[in-house]
Design an enzyme around this catalytic site. Sequence first.
Site, short mmCIF file in Angstrom:
data_model
loop_
_atom_site.label_atom_id
_atom_site.label_comp_id
_atom_site.label_asym_id
_atom_site.label_seq_id
_atom_site.Cartn_x
_atom_site.Cartn_y
_atom_site.Cartn_z
CE1 TYR A 55 -2.92 -3.14 0.46
CE2 TYR A 55 -3.45 -2.43 2.68
CZ TYR A 55 -3.60 -3.33 1.65
OH TYR A 55 -4.44 -4.41 1.79
CB SER A 236 -14.13 5.54 5.29
OG SER A 236 -14.58 6.80 4.83
P1 NAD Z 1 -14.39 -1.68 1.66
O1 NAD Z 1 -15.40 -2.75 1.49
O2 NAD Z 1 -13.90 -1.36 3.00
O3 NAD Z 1 -15.00 -0.38 0.96
C1 NAD Z 1 -14.36 0.84 1.03
C2 NAD Z 1 -15.16 1.90 0.27
O4 NAD Z 1 -16.51 1.91 0.72
C3 NAD Z 1 -14.63 3.30 0.58
O5 NAD Z 1 -13.62 3.64 -0.33
C4 NAD Z 1 -15.85 4.15 0.42
O6 NAD Z 1 -16.02 4.48 -0.92
C5 NAD Z 1 -16.97 3.24 0.83
N1 NAD Z 1 -17.39 3.45 2.23
C6 NAD Z 1 -16.74 3.14 3.37
N2 NAD Z 1 -17.50 3.44 4.44
C7 NAD Z 1 -18.65 3.96 3.97
C8 NAD Z 1 -19.82 4.44 4.59
N3 NAD Z 1 -19.98 4.44 5.91
N4 NAD Z 1 -20.82 4.90 3.78
C9 NAD Z 1 -20.69 4.90 2.44
N5 NAD Z 1 -19.61 4.44 1.79
C10 NAD Z 1 -18.60 3.97 2.55
O7 NAD Z 1 -13.21 -2.01 0.64
P2 NAD Z 1 -11.61 -2.07 0.63
O8 NAD Z 1 -10.99 -0.75 0.86
O9 NAD Z 1 -11.28 -2.81 -0.61
O10 NAD Z 1 -11.25 -3.04 1.83
C11 NAD Z 1 -11.00 -2.59 3.14
C12 NAD Z 1 -9.61 -2.95 3.60
O11 NAD Z 1 -9.37 -4.35 3.42
C13 NAD Z 1 -8.50 -2.29 2.78
O12 NAD Z 1 -8.33 -0.94 3.08
C14 NAD Z 1 -7.33 -3.17 3.15
O13 NAD Z 1 -6.83 -2.82 4.43
C15 NAD Z 1 -7.99 -4.54 3.17
N6 NAD Z 1 -7.81 -5.26 1.88
C16 NAD Z 1 -6.98 -6.32 1.87
C17 NAD Z 1 -6.76 -7.03 0.69
C18 NAD Z 1 -5.84 -8.22 0.72
O14 NAD Z 1 -5.50 -8.73 -0.36
N7 NAD Z 1 -5.46 -8.71 1.87
C19 NAD Z 1 -7.39 -6.64 -0.50
C20 NAD Z 1 -8.25 -5.55 -0.47
C21 NAD Z 1 -8.46 -4.87 0.73
#
Ligand code: NAD
Length: 283
Positions: A55, A236
């Site tokens: 990241y 977020s």
């Molecule tokens: P997520 O499901 O957490 O969605 C994030 C998105 O949802 C935000 O960018 C925003 O647009 C929206 N959001 C968040 N809160 C909200 C709210 N209260 N109301 C409206 N919209 C909202 O998706 P993500 O970022 O892909 O996943 C979260 C975390 O998981 C990442 O930041 C990372 O730390 C982890 N991750 C890990 C891997 C892995 O391969 N291990 C891959 C992807 C993500």
Amino acid sequence: MTAETTDVETIEIAQGVHIPQIGLGVFQVPADEAQRVVEDGLSAGYRHVDTAAAYVNEAGVGAALRASGLNRDDVFLTSKLRNGDQGYEQTRRAYADSVERLGIESLDLYLIHWPYPSAGLFEESWRALQDLAAEGAVRAVGVSNFLPEHLEAITKHGGIRPAVNQIELHPTFQQPAVASASRALGVAVQAYSPLGQGADFSAKPVLEAATAHGASPAQVILAWHLALGHIVIPKSSRPDRLAENLASAGLRLTQAEIDAITALDSNERIGGDPATFSLTQMR
Ligand code: NAD
């Protein structure tokens, strides 16, 4: 529901290692914004942050921790080994590099980011993580995106078991076979992209429960995860949403609501397929 901080439960993922069930994910938070976002998260009450070498924002996460005035012990920090650093010696070096970028002495949890099976190195990378844990250099070690065959390959020789398997998991993509194979080995399930990156917000049972509880769709989905025992790391960058997501800890869904959301699984993946995902720039 108001966006107020509610007490978040912890789950014991290894002996004496307790992880807050809600953490702040920082995937796609740019390096120059990470400090501000994580400081906002810590102010909102988050005590668990999930980053990764890939990241490219570990330095900002560490800076936020120092600026917050919180003690190192107060915040659970996870980072991950990037694909390009797999291999026994490379893994050990990569761990030291992550810790240095974060400006801390050790991580609470270090994960193999992807099995990256085509490289054939995840078993020796896992051995390096087991050794780091046995030496006390890291509190707990685990994996991410591991399918049942990858879990089988690293647990068949015994030794320290993975504390967690961090997998894509949200109402429309639940991976029940991977989740149950993890649990059967005593490996906690950590849900990434827990909100389906917003894709699941408009599903009918989510909207109905949101109306019934005066909650947001995001809070309903997170409450569903918590009810099923998942560790969640929603992302977020907005202070209002950071607080809103954390407040899901105070929302209790009915069994009927939980079942209706569970029935949404359509097996549609958002992220990479662990069987083939091999980007080394996802390093
Ligand atoms: P997520 O499901 O957490 O969605 C994030 C998105 O949802 C935000 O960018 C925003 O647009 C929206 N959001 C968040 N809160 C909200 C709210 N209260 N109301 C409206 N919209 C909202 O998706 P993500 O970022 O892909 O996943 C979260 C975390 O998981 C990442 O930041 C990372 O730390 C982890 N991750 C890990 C891997 C892995 O391969 N291990 C891959 C992807 C993500």
